[in-house]
Scaffold this motif. Structure first.
Motif, PDB file in Angstrom:
ATOM      1  N   GLN A 146      16.696  -1.666 -22.420  1.00 52.34           N
ATOM      2  CA  GLN A 146      17.076  -3.043 -22.154  1.00 52.34           C
ATOM      3  C   GLN A 146      17.220  -3.927 -23.394  1.00 52.34           C
ATOM      4  O   GLN A 146      18.185  -4.694 -23.477  1.00 52.34           O
ATOM      5  CB  GLN A 146      16.093  -3.669 -21.168  1.00 52.34           C
ATOM      6  CG  GLN A 146      16.174  -3.051 -19.789  1.00 52.34           C
ATOM      7  CD  GLN A 146      15.251  -3.720 -18.805  1.00 52.34           C
ATOM      8  OE1 GLN A 146      14.654  -4.753 -19.104  1.00 52.34           O
ATOM      9  NE2 GLN A 146      15.110  -3.139 -17.630  1.00 52.34           N
ATOM     10  N   LEU A 164      26.114   1.397 -19.836  1.00 52.26           N
ATOM     11  CA  LEU A 164      24.923   1.478 -19.003  1.00 52.26           C
ATOM     12  C   LEU A 164      24.959   2.703 -18.099  1.00 52.26           C
ATOM     13  O   LEU A 164      26.016   3.104 -17.608  1.00 52.26           O
ATOM     14  CB  LEU A 164      24.789   0.220 -18.140  1.00 52.26           C
ATOM     15  CG  LEU A 164      24.511  -1.097 -18.864  1.00 52.26           C
ATOM     16  CD1 LEU A 164      24.481  -2.245 -17.858  1.00 52.26           C
ATOM     17  CD2 LEU A 164      23.201  -1.037 -19.629  1.00 52.26           C
ATOM     18  N   SER A 165      23.797   3.283 -17.867  1.00 51.08           N
ATOM     19  CA  SER A 165      23.652   4.369 -16.900  1.00 51.08           C
ATOM     20  C   SER A 165      22.625   3.941 -15.860  1.00 51.08           C
ATOM     21  O   SER A 165      21.738   3.137 -16.138  1.00 51.08           O
ATOM     22  CB  SER A 165      23.193   5.651 -17.599  1.00 51.08           C
ATOM     23  OG  SER A 165      21.973   5.441 -18.290  1.00 51.08           O
ATOM     24  N   PHE A 166      22.750   4.478 -14.659  1.00 59.94           N
ATOM     25  CA  PHE A 166      21.893   4.060 -13.554  1.00 59.94           C
ATOM     26  C   PHE A 166      21.204   5.276 -12.960  1.00 59.94           C
ATOM     27  O   PHE A 166      21.830   6.296 -12.711  1.00 59.94           O
ATOM     28  CB  PHE A 166      22.723   3.338 -12.487  1.00 59.94           C
ATOM     29  CG  PHE A 166      23.376   2.074 -12.995  1.00 59.94           C
ATOM     30  CD1 PHE A 166      22.764   0.847 -12.835  1.00 59.94           C
ATOM     31  CD2 PHE A 166      24.597   2.136 -13.653  1.00 59.94           C
ATOM     32  CE1 PHE A 166      23.366  -0.302 -13.317  1.00 59.94           C
ATOM     33  CE2 PHE A 166      25.204   0.994 -14.137  1.00 59.94           C
ATOM     34  CZ  PHE A 166      24.579  -0.233 -13.962  1.00 59.94           C
ATOM     35  N   CYS A 167      19.896   5.132 -12.737  1.00 57.06           N
ATOM     36  CA  CYS A 167      19.136   6.257 -12.197  1.00 57.06           C
ATOM     37  C   CYS A 167      18.265   5.864 -11.014  1.00 57.06           C
ATOM     38  O   CYS A 167      17.519   6.685 -10.497  1.00 57.06           O
ATOM     39  CB  CYS A 167      18.252   6.871 -13.291  1.00 57.06           C
ATOM     40  SG  CYS A 167      17.240   5.675 -14.176  1.00 57.06           S
ATOM     41  N   ASN A 178      21.673   0.709  -7.051  1.00 57.23           N
ATOM     42  CA  ASN A 178      22.862  -0.083  -7.357  1.00 57.23           C
ATOM     43  C   ASN A 178      22.850  -1.387  -6.562  1.00 57.23           C
ATOM     44  O   ASN A 178      23.876  -2.024  -6.378  1.00 57.23           O
ATOM     45  CB  ASN A 178      24.134   0.704  -7.060  1.00 57.23           C
ATOM     46  CG  ASN A 178      24.291   0.978  -5.578  1.00 57.23           C
ATOM     47  OD1 ASN A 178      23.315   1.028  -4.835  1.00 57.23           O
ATOM     48  ND2 ASN A 178      25.522   1.165  -5.143  1.00 57.23           N
ATOM     49  N   SER A 181      19.500  -0.969 -14.383  1.00 52.68           N
ATOM     50  CA  SER A 181      19.929   0.264 -15.038  1.00 52.68           C
ATOM     51  C   SER A 181      18.722   0.974 -15.636  1.00 52.68           C
ATOM     52  O   SER A 181      17.615   0.428 -15.685  1.00 52.68           O
ATOM     53  CB  SER A 181      20.946  -0.039 -16.138  1.00 52.68           C
ATOM     54  OG  SER A 181      20.309  -0.652 -17.249  1.00 52.68           O
ATOM     55  N   CYS A 182      18.935   2.192 -16.096  1.00 54.23           N
ATOM     56  CA  CYS A 182      17.840   2.935 -16.736  1.00 54.23           C
ATOM     57  C   CYS A 182      18.079   3.034 -18.237  1.00 54.23           C
ATOM     58  O   CYS A 182      17.616   3.959 -18.897  1.00 54.23           O
ATOM     59  CB  CYS A 182      17.704   4.323 -16.124  1.00 54.23           C
ATOM     60  SG  CYS A 182      19.238   5.284 -16.102  1.00 54.23           S
ATOM     61  N   SER A 183      18.843   2.076 -18.761  1.00 53.54           N
ATOM     62  CA  SER A 183      19.139   2.059 -20.189  1.00 53.54           C
ATOM     63  C   SER A 183      18.071   1.268 -20.933  1.00 53.54           C
ATOM     64  O   SER A 183      17.262   0.564 -20.340  1.00 53.54           O
ATOM     65  CB  SER A 183      20.514   1.447 -20.441  1.00 53.54           C
ATOM     66  OG  SER A 183      21.513   2.128 -19.709  1.00 53.54           O
ATOM     67  N   TYR A 200      32.882  -1.625  -8.608  1.00 54.71           N
ATOM     68  CA  TYR A 200      32.351  -1.733  -9.972  1.00 54.71           C
ATOM     69  C   TYR A 200      33.204  -2.663 -10.830  1.00 54.71           C
ATOM     70  O   TYR A 200      32.689  -3.570 -11.500  1.00 54.71           O
ATOM     71  CB  TYR A 200      32.301  -0.331 -10.589  1.00 54.71           C
ATOM     72  CG  TYR A 200      31.764  -0.272 -11.996  1.00 54.71           C
ATOM     73  CD1 TYR A 200      30.393  -0.106 -12.233  1.00 54.71           C
ATOM     74  CD2 TYR A 200      32.616  -0.371 -13.098  1.00 54.71           C
ATOM     75  CE1 TYR A 200      29.907  -0.049 -13.530  1.00 54.71           C
ATOM     76  CE2 TYR A 200      32.133  -0.317 -14.380  1.00 54.71           C
ATOM     77  CZ  TYR A 200      30.776  -0.150 -14.604  1.00 54.71           C
ATOM     78  OH  TYR A 200      30.293  -0.104 -15.887  1.00 54.71           O
ATOM     79  N   THR A 219      21.015  10.795 -14.037  1.00 58.32           N
ATOM     80  CA  THR A 219      21.582   9.463 -13.901  1.00 58.32           C
ATOM     81  C   THR A 219      22.578   9.418 -12.762  1.00 58.32           C
ATOM     82  O   THR A 219      22.938  10.441 -12.185  1.00 58.32           O
ATOM     83  CB  THR A 219      22.273   9.034 -15.202  1.00 58.32           C
ATOM     84  OG1 THR A 219      23.354   9.918 -15.468  1.00 58.32           O
ATOM     85  CG2 THR A 219      21.285   9.044 -16.362  1.00 58.32           C
TER      86      THR A 219
END
Length: 317
Positions: free
Chosen positions: A192, A166-169, A172, A188-190, A94, A7
């Motif tokens: 949804q 939330l995490s991002f992979c 942005n 995000s890669c969470s 952010y 992430t």
């Protein structure tokens, strides 16, 4: 961005407006004009209501509060959009992005409640005029605005909680001129649904429910005024004008929140248009519809610019 295993720790977002280059000049001019009209109109309304004690009545309290909300709504969105359009892309820290998302959602919710209060105010004034002075008071109006503000903060607190999880992979980059909660969830890669379903529930409570109250109030008003031969057509015309502004605010924003929450993916252009129309046009139109067409406010504005004293009594209804 900082990498952490699979992430990414996001420290900032990049705004990229999904607008064709040949349309940017037109969009910049349109937004600048709308912002100027919005600032001038709403500041004038606030000034006039503040300077005239005879306007210290519930309906004018609502109108003044609406003007404050519209100023906030436009100032939260339009300057950043203009900056992003002029620069081509814009880096947003952010925390600043999170703040814009929360404030946008909150002022939208506050305007939704306030439009419902104003519709109910007219409903009581027209359908039950004898009960109006005791039912709708300055104190009750102020309490309603305060309580709706508190509930608005509570309903939208999930945004700050959810975004912190939330995490991002992947990226942005936000393909809009503003920070937007559904879009941040999508990039995000969470999981949804966990984050989008609460948004839909909140929209139903703070958007759909007030809209139903507005429609019921104006429907009942329409039935009542059709019985009035002398002034019925004028009041009915005013109600239709108010409903037009209500529709411009509610419909685009409700669709922009409910459809992504239900799993429907909108095109970038469609989503961009919905959010811009719902947040930009009503703040410009509200002073004209709710204030400048009001006889008492027009008298006070004329007095402000001409310096003439008008001894005519002001009817608070």
């Amino acid at each position: 961005m900082k990498m952490s295993n699979a992430t990414t720790m996001v420290l900032e977002f990049i705004l990229q407006c999904a607008i064709e280059s040949n349309q940017k000049t037109v969009m910049i001019c349109a937004l600048a004009f709308i912002y100027f009209v919005c600032m001038f109109g709403n500041l004038l309304v606030i000034l006039v209501i503040t300077l005239n004690p005879q306007l210290y009545a519930p309906m004018y309290l609502y109108i003044g509060t609406l003007a404050v909300i519209d100023l906030a709504n436009s100032s939260i969105l339009i300057p950043k959009m203009l900056s992003a359009l002029l620069l081509g892309s814009s880096v947003v820290p952010y925390a600043a992005c999170m703040l814009q998302m929360f404030l946008m959602a909150h002022v939208e919710e506050m305007e939704s409640y306030l439009l419902a209060f104003m519709a109910f105010d007219r409903y009581v004034a027209i359908v039950y005029p004898l009960r109006y002075p005791s039912a709708i008071t300055n104190k009750n109006a102020a309490i309603g605005v305060l309580v709706s503000n508190i509930f608005g903060i509570i309903f939208k607190s999930y945004i700050l909680i959810a975004v912190s999880e939330l995490s991002f992979c992947g990226t942005n980059i936000i393909p809009f001129c503003f920070c937007d909660y559904p879009t941040v969830v999508h990039i995000s890669c969470s999981e949804q649904p966990k984050y989008l379903l609460p948004m839909s529930a909140s929209v139903v409570a703070s958007g759909v429910f007030p809209l139903v109250l507005v429609l019921l109030s104006y429907s009942r008003i329409a039935i009542e005024v059709l019985r009035i031969s002398s002034t019925g057509s004028k009041i009915f015309s005013t109600c239709l004008t108010h409903l037009l502004v209500v529709g411009l605010f509610y419909i685009p924003l409700l669709l922009s929140y409910l459809l992504p929450g239900a799993g429907v993916k909108l095109s970038t252009e469609a989503y961009n248009a919905m959010v811009i129309v719902g947040n930009v046009l009503p703040p410009m139109l509200n002073p004209i519809i709710y204030s400048f067409r009001n006889k008492e406010i027009k008298v006070c504005i004329h007095r402000l610019f001409t310096g003439k004293r008008n001894q005519a009594s002001v009817n608070h209804d």
